[in-house]
Design an enzyme around this catalytic site. Sequence first.
Site, PDB file in Angstrom:
ATOM      1  N   ASP A  49      27.320 108.171 -18.642  1.00  0.00           N
ATOM      2  CA  ASP A  49      26.727 107.872 -19.949  1.00  0.00           C
ATOM      3  C   ASP A  49      26.074 109.123 -20.529  1.00  0.00           C
ATOM      4  O   ASP A  49      25.712 110.047 -19.798  1.00  0.00           O
ATOM      5  CB  ASP A  49      25.645 106.786 -19.818  1.00  0.00           C
ATOM      6  CG  ASP A  49      26.214 105.476 -19.317  1.00  0.00           C
ATOM      7  OD1 ASP A  49      27.423 105.247 -19.493  1.00  0.00           O
ATOM      8  OD2 ASP A  49      25.431 104.690 -18.742  1.00  0.00           O
TER       9      ASP A  49
HETATM   10  N1  URA Z   1      26.413 103.609 -14.117  1.00  0.00           N
HETATM   11  C1  URA Z   1      25.788 103.621 -15.311  1.00  0.00           C
HETATM   12  O1  URA Z   1      25.176 102.647 -15.717  1.00  0.00           O
HETATM   13  N2  URA Z   1      25.861 104.767 -16.050  1.00  0.00           N
HETATM   14  C2  URA Z   1      26.491 105.885 -15.641  1.00  0.00           C
HETATM   15  O2  URA Z   1      26.485 106.879 -16.357  1.00  0.00           O
HETATM   16  C3  URA Z   1      27.122 105.850 -14.388  1.00  0.00           C
HETATM   17  C4  URA Z   1      27.074 104.695 -13.640  1.00  0.00           C
END
Ligand code: URA
Length: 229
Positions: free
Chosen positions: A102
């Site tokens: 993310d």
């Molecule tokens: N899980 C999440 O919620 N975000 C990420 O970036 C990676 C794994």
Amino acid sequence: MERIDRLLTKLGYGSRKEVQQIIKRGRVKVEGLCVRNPSQKAKHATVTIDGEPLDPEKLIIVMHKPKNIICSHNDAGLLIYSLLPERYQRRNPKISTVGRLDKDTTGIILLTDDGSLNHTLTSPKKEISKIYEVTLASPLNGSEVATFASGELMLNGEEKPCISAKLTIIDPYHAQVELKEGKYHQVKRMFAATGNHVVELHRSKFSNLTLDGLAEGEFKLIENNSTFN
Ligand code: URA
């Protein structure tokens, strides 16, 4: 064997026209001998440009992703590919991230132009281990360990439960979680399912790879993909 102008273009050294100019100027050698004919064929390993070996035919990159960088080829914000040298950005086939982190997640991410390796590493069947360091908004109560390990935790909109995940509680607000799959926003959604909220997320390990001294925004190349066997 491949035409050297085509080879150099694929590797991002320039447009077909630009690399033809580079070759005509005598900057390219095959087996140590200067070639000025762009249509000459050669094996990748025998070619040098300005005395340097070519970039690898397939790139596998380990990067320390900073915050506010987006794992996408087309988005309005700052894209992760902009952290790579321009030559890498011009490669064909394109370099893509192996899965995604993310925008607000930091840590280890792989990038490659090897489509079949990318496919293998993201395949749920392969069950590649990923370790995340998590900071939470509310204190953990301990029951999350069994919930994550159960193999029965269902996330909204998913058809199958999360496969068993190992949660290690460090202190009430900090934990480490090891996942062997990669559903969308999985770590955040798993903690949300327990009534908590992830405020910081950092991935410290992907398969047997760690950041190993890489600062945010830095990357290194992995020499071969036997790392994942
Ligand atoms: N899980 C999440 O919620 N975000 C990420 O970036 C990676 C794994």
